[in-house]
Design a protein around this motif. Structure first.
Motif, PDB file in Angstrom:
ATOM      1  N   MET A 116       0.833  -1.199   0.000  1.00 20.63           N
ATOM      2  CA  MET A 116       0.000   0.000   0.000  1.00 20.63           C
ATOM      3  C   MET A 116       0.871   1.253   0.000  1.00 20.63           C
ATOM      4  N   ALA A 117       1.946   1.200   0.787  1.00 21.29           N
ATOM      5  CA  ALA A 117       2.837   2.359   0.868  1.00 21.29           C
ATOM      6  C   ALA A 117       3.526   2.594  -0.481  1.00 21.29           C
ATOM      7  N   LEU A 118       3.945   1.494  -1.134  1.00 18.98           N
ATOM      8  CA  LEU A 118       4.621   1.634  -2.427  1.00 18.98           C
ATOM      9  C   LEU A 118       3.671   2.189  -3.477  1.00 18.98           C
ATOM     10  N   LEU A 119       2.427   1.681  -3.481  1.00 19.05           N
ATOM     11  CA  LEU A 119       1.451   2.157  -4.458  1.00 19.05           C
ATOM     12  C   LEU A 119       1.180   3.641  -4.256  1.00 19.05           C
ATOM     13  N   LYS A 120       1.182   4.053  -2.995  1.00 14.90           N
ATOM     14  CA  LYS A 120       0.986   5.462  -2.697  1.00 14.90           C
ATOM     15  C   LYS A 120       2.173   6.269  -3.233  1.00 14.90           C
ATOM     16  N   LEU A 121       3.357   5.688  -3.046  1.00 18.96           N
ATOM     17  CA  LEU A 121       4.587   6.351  -3.481  1.00 18.96           C
ATOM     18  C   LEU A 121       4.585   6.610  -4.995  1.00 18.96           C
ATOM     19  N   VAL A 122       4.018   5.672  -5.774  1.00 25.78           N
ATOM     20  CA  VAL A 122       3.998   5.856  -7.235  1.00 25.78           C
ATOM     21  C   VAL A 122       2.701   6.514  -7.704  1.00 25.78           C
ATOM     22  N   GLY A 123       1.898   6.989  -6.758  1.00 25.11           N
ATOM     23  CA  GLY A 123       0.690   7.729  -7.129  1.00 25.11           C
ATOM     24  C   GLY A 123      -0.462   6.841  -7.560  1.00 25.11           C
ATOM     25  N   LEU A 124      -0.496   5.599  -7.085  1.00 21.35           N
ATOM     26  CA  LEU A 124      -1.596   4.709  -7.467  1.00 21.35           C
ATOM     27  C   LEU A 124      -2.501   4.400  -6.276  1.00 21.35           C
ATOM     28  N   GLU A 125      -2.511   5.298  -5.308  1.00 20.05           N
ATOM     29  CA  GLU A 125      -3.395   5.129  -4.166  1.00 20.05           C
ATOM     30  C   GLU A 125      -4.837   5.139  -4.676  1.00 20.05           C
ATOM     31  N   GLY A 126      -5.623   4.185  -4.225  1.00 18.74           N
ATOM     32  CA  GLY A 126      -7.015   4.118  -4.682  1.00 18.74           C
ATOM     33  C   GLY A 126      -7.211   3.183  -5.851  1.00 18.74           C
ATOM     34  N   PHE A 127      -6.108   2.679  -6.423  1.00 16.90           N
ATOM     35  CA  PHE A 127      -6.219   1.767  -7.557  1.00 16.90           C
ATOM     36  C   PHE A 127      -5.982   0.313  -7.144  1.00 16.90           C
ATOM     37  N   GLU A 128      -5.876   0.061  -5.826  1.00 17.61           N
ATOM     38  CA  GLU A 128      -5.487  -1.266  -5.328  1.00 17.61           C
ATOM     39  C   GLU A 128      -6.368  -2.389  -5.851  1.00 17.61           C
ATOM     40  N   THR A 129      -7.669  -2.132  -5.960  1.00 17.78           N
ATOM     41  CA  THR A 129      -8.575  -3.224  -6.333  1.00 17.78           C
ATOM     42  C   THR A 129      -8.871  -3.258  -7.825  1.00 17.78           C
ATOM     43  N   MET A 139       0.774   3.446 -15.952  1.00 14.31           N
ATOM     44  CA  MET A 139       0.322   2.989 -14.639  1.00 14.31           C
ATOM     45  C   MET A 139       0.702   1.529 -14.416  1.00 14.31           C
ATOM     46  N   GLN A 140       0.569   0.720 -15.468  1.00 13.57           N
ATOM     47  CA  GLN A 140       0.945  -0.700 -15.355  1.00 13.57           C
ATOM     48  C   GLN A 140       2.426  -0.833 -15.011  1.00 13.57           C
ATOM     49  N   GLN A 141       3.248   0.017 -15.644  1.00 12.87           N
ATOM     50  CA  GLN A 141       4.683  -0.073 -15.376  1.00 12.87           C
ATOM     51  C   GLN A 141       4.988   0.387 -13.947  1.00 12.87           C
ATOM     52  N   ARG A 142       4.198   1.294 -13.424  1.00 13.11           N
ATOM     53  CA  ARG A 142       4.357   1.710 -12.029  1.00 13.11           C
ATOM     54  C   ARG A 142       4.050   0.542 -11.093  1.00 13.11           C
ATOM     55  N   VAL A 143       3.007  -0.224 -11.455  1.00 11.26           N
ATOM     56  CA  VAL A 143       2.664  -1.405 -10.645  1.00 11.26           C
ATOM     57  C   VAL A 143       3.826  -2.402 -10.694  1.00 11.26           C
ATOM     58  N   ALA A 144       4.399  -2.574 -11.903  1.00 10.27           N
ATOM     59  CA  ALA A 144       5.530  -3.503 -12.054  1.00 10.27           C
ATOM     60  C   ALA A 144       6.707  -3.061 -11.188  1.00 10.27           C
ATOM     61  N   ILE A 180      11.707   7.931  -6.255  1.00  8.08           N
ATOM     62  CA  ILE A 180      11.564   6.704  -5.463  1.00  8.08           C
ATOM     63  C   ILE A 180      12.928   6.231  -4.979  1.00  8.08           C
ATOM     64  N   TRP A 181      13.913   6.347  -5.849  1.00  8.90           N
ATOM     65  CA  TRP A 181      15.276   5.922  -5.514  1.00  8.90           C
ATOM     66  C   TRP A 181      15.826   6.750  -4.351  1.00  8.90           C
ATOM     67  N   ASP A 182      15.326   7.984  -4.265  1.00 10.64           N
ATOM     68  CA  ASP A 182      15.719   8.863  -3.171  1.00 10.64           C
ATOM     69  C   ASP A 182      15.134   8.384  -1.841  1.00 10.64           C
ATOM     70  N   VAL A 183      13.897   7.859  -1.902  1.00  9.94           N
ATOM     71  CA  VAL A 183      13.216   7.383  -0.698  1.00  9.94           C
ATOM     72  C   VAL A 183      13.684   5.978  -0.339  1.00  9.94           C
ATOM     73  N   GLU A 184      13.699   5.104  -1.351  1.00  6.93           N
ATOM     74  CA  GLU A 184      14.053   3.700  -1.172  1.00  6.93           C
ATOM     75  C   GLU A 184      15.447   3.501  -1.753  1.00  6.93           C
ATOM     76  N   LYS A 185      16.451   3.715  -0.966  1.00  3.12           N
ATOM     77  CA  LYS A 185      17.805   3.637  -1.515  1.00  3.12           C
ATOM     78  C   LYS A 185      18.098   2.231  -2.032  1.00  3.12           C
ATOM     79  N   LYS A 186      18.460   2.133  -3.301  1.00  3.73           N
ATOM     80  CA  LYS A 186      18.741   0.855  -3.949  1.00  3.73           C
ATOM     81  C   LYS A 186      19.938   1.030  -4.866  1.00  3.73           C
ATOM     82  N   THR A 187      20.572  -0.091  -5.157  1.00  2.00           N
ATOM     83  CA  THR A 187      21.540  -0.097  -6.242  1.00  2.00           C
ATOM     84  C   THR A 187      20.744  -0.372  -7.511  1.00  2.00           C
ATOM     85  N   VAL A 188      20.823   0.549  -8.476  1.00  3.66           N
ATOM     86  CA  VAL A 188      20.016   0.380  -9.678  1.00  3.66           C
ATOM     87  C   VAL A 188      20.917   0.137 -10.885  1.00  3.66           C
TER      88      VAL A 188
END
Lengths: 257, 271
Positions: A116-129, A139-144, A180-188
């Motif tokens: 839920m937090a990740l979906l909110k982060l990519v602006g897909l809050e409310g699209f869960e169902t 939007m699909q790529q955001r879900v991916a 997102i990379w700023d919030v969720e530090k990852k090696t990309v």
């Protein structure tokens, strides 16, 4: 300490026509939480290299050192995003994001909270169902992307993730990825055939040339963060892009346009 | 979905409708009216030409026959219906596990599958007399013919479906080190479902044909048997009535499968 070290790695495929060398003596070190883009024309082996890093393809020679240990099989410490979102049509957005958590048997309640937090982060809050066919390509790529991050891997592998999108959505998602990379530090490790995209996103650009796939040049991108679209019009940006274009084409046997 | 007028569009504005296809109700109405007109024309022609009923009965004569013979027709309908459903069910129960085995076993894929595909080109009508010879004239040989004709579409569709998972998705699953069982349950089988249902829809129509073929070869009941009997006694209106029942059965079964498909695999591409 390095996150990923690629040690004199080569990959050769055998086919009816003969042997094809996809990757030739690749040496590359990727640091913790570094954003590296692999750029080059088609056939330069950038996607192959990405899959070798994900242990989806075995190298013919050389090895990958992942967290100071040789990488022999796929690790759950990696999240992958492909060019196509390849979402499961029968699952809702939320359940699509949760797929890796199910496979890895992670704690359900925690995984759902994170999804839920990740979906909110990519602006897909409310699209869960919603179901994937109700969403646009972007939007699909955001879900991916959320699906790749659900199990909190330390490495994110992205194989031309925005190549199938229209140019505007592509730019938008690029900046969103940086946010997102700023919030969720990852090696990309990010594969692309777009030189501007490679420069705009990366700490370092690895320019690759084809036949056989090899590293032509590694450039440190010295642009301030957060990145902006305007940076494309600076002299520094232009000199990076000229340099990449030149090495890619020289090694490819063509001439720079 | 509700359509809301964006701000700035007045209610009295003439808005062009972009959906050009007619409404379902209208399509059904047009089709029904056309059918009724054709039946009417048939009735008029039959009466005007004064054709003997044994050659081409009028629709009203057929309707009379159906009314007179309703209980017999229902009884024979149920026999053929059971044969069809049992054979179809048997085909599902055998085909799907076999297709799974073929997909997962390279040896089976190299040995059994080519033989099965070769068998598919064998005319099933030709085997029906052999079944009658081997197992007699009860319901079993009919069920077996139904099984034979509906078996192949289902097995082929299942095999295709199970192997149609997009390669990136397989890579994603592999990167998570999913077990073969997880991969099957979470990815492969649901991916195959729409294609399996396509196989079912082909198979169910063939199943009815299979049951009739089985009855033609030798039977004491069923709509196929009734058609043979009625034609041999020149009771053509009854034969037509039985034919009508078969058509209704075929349509009912097809739409039943489609209804189940909509409930089970709502994500299947609408055709």
């Amino acid at each position: 300490m390095d996150k990923i070290r690629i040690d004199s790695l080569s990959k050769t495929y055998a086919s009816k026509v003969g042997r094809v060398r996809a990757l030739e003596n690749i040496n590359l070190t990727i640091g913790h939480n570094e954003f590296v883009t692999l750029v080059g024309p088609s056939g330069c082996g950038k996607s192959t290299l990405l899959k070798v890093i994900g242990a989806l393809i075995k190298p013919s020679r050389g090895r990958i050192i992942f967290d100071e240990a040789p990488l022999l099989k796929p690790t759950a410490d990696v999240g992958i995003v492909f060019q196509e979102p390849v979402l499961l049509l029968w699952r809702t957005v939320l359940d699509n994001v949760l797929l890796p958590a199910e496979i890895l048997r992670l704690d359900k309640a925690k995984a759902k909270k994170r999804a839920m937090a990740l979906l909110k982060l990519v602006g897909l809050e409310g699209f869960e169902t919603r179901h994937p066919d109700e969403l646009s390509g972007g939007m699909q790529q955001r879900v991916a992307l959320c699906r790749a991050l659900i199990h909190d891997p330390s490495v994110l592998l992205m194989d031309e993730p925005f190549a199938a999108l229209d140019p505007m959505t592509r730019e938008e998602l690029g900046f969103e990825l940086l946010r997102i990379w700023d919030v969720e530090k990852k090696t990309v490790v990010f594969v692309t055939h777009s030189i501007p995209e490679a420069i705009l996103l990366a700490d370092r650009v690895v320019a690759m040339s084809p036949r056989p796939g090899a590293i032509a040049r590694i450039l440190d991108i010295d642009l301030a963060r957060p990145r902006t679209l305007d940076m494309q019009f600076t002299d520094k940006f232009k000199s990076y892009s000229d340099e990449i274009r030149a090495v890619i084409h020289r090694r490819a046997g063509g001439s720079a346009p | 979905m509700t359509i809301e007028l964006p701000a700035g569009i007045a209610d009295d504005e003439e808005v062009e409708e972009l959906t050009s296809s007619p409404s379902p109700a209208r399509t059904y109405l047009t089709a029904t009216l056309t059918l009724m007109a054709l039946i009417g024309a048939w009735e008029i022609c039959a009466r005007w030409a004064n054709l003997p009923a044994w050659l081409l009965p009028s629709p009203s004569a057929i309707a009379d026959a159906v009314a007179d013979w309703r209980w017999e027709l229902l009884q024979h309908f149920l026999v053929t219906f059971s044969e069809t459903l049992l054979g179809f069910g048997l085909a599902i129960v055998v085909s799907i596990p076999l297709a799974v085995a073929i997909v997962y076993s390279p040896i089976l894929q190299m040995t059994i599958y080519p033989i099965l595909l070769a068998l598919q080109s064998m005319p099933k009508v030709a085997i029906a007399p052999l079944f009658a010879l081997w197992i007699g004239f009860g319901m079993m040989p009919k069920i077996l013919v139904v099984f034979l004709v509906s078996f192949f579409p289902i097995i082929v569709a299942t095999e295709r479906g199970l192997t149609s998972v997009p390669p990136p998705l397989m890579e994603l699953i592999r990167s998570l080190s999913a077990s073969p069982l997880q991969t099957f349950i979470k990815i492969r089988f649901p991916t195959a479902m729409p294609q399996i249902f396509t196989g079912f829809k082909i198979a169910i129509t063939l199943s009815v044909i299979g049951a009739v073929i089985g009855e033609f070869v030798g039977a004491q009941s069923g709509l196929g048997y009734l058609i043979l009997l009625a034609s041999s006694q020149s009771r053509t209106p009854l034969a037509f009535g039985a034919l009508l029942c078969l058509t209704v059965m075929s349509i009912l079964l097809y739409y039943a499968v489609e209804l189940i498909e909509r409930l089970v695999v709502p994500w299947a591409k609408k055709t």
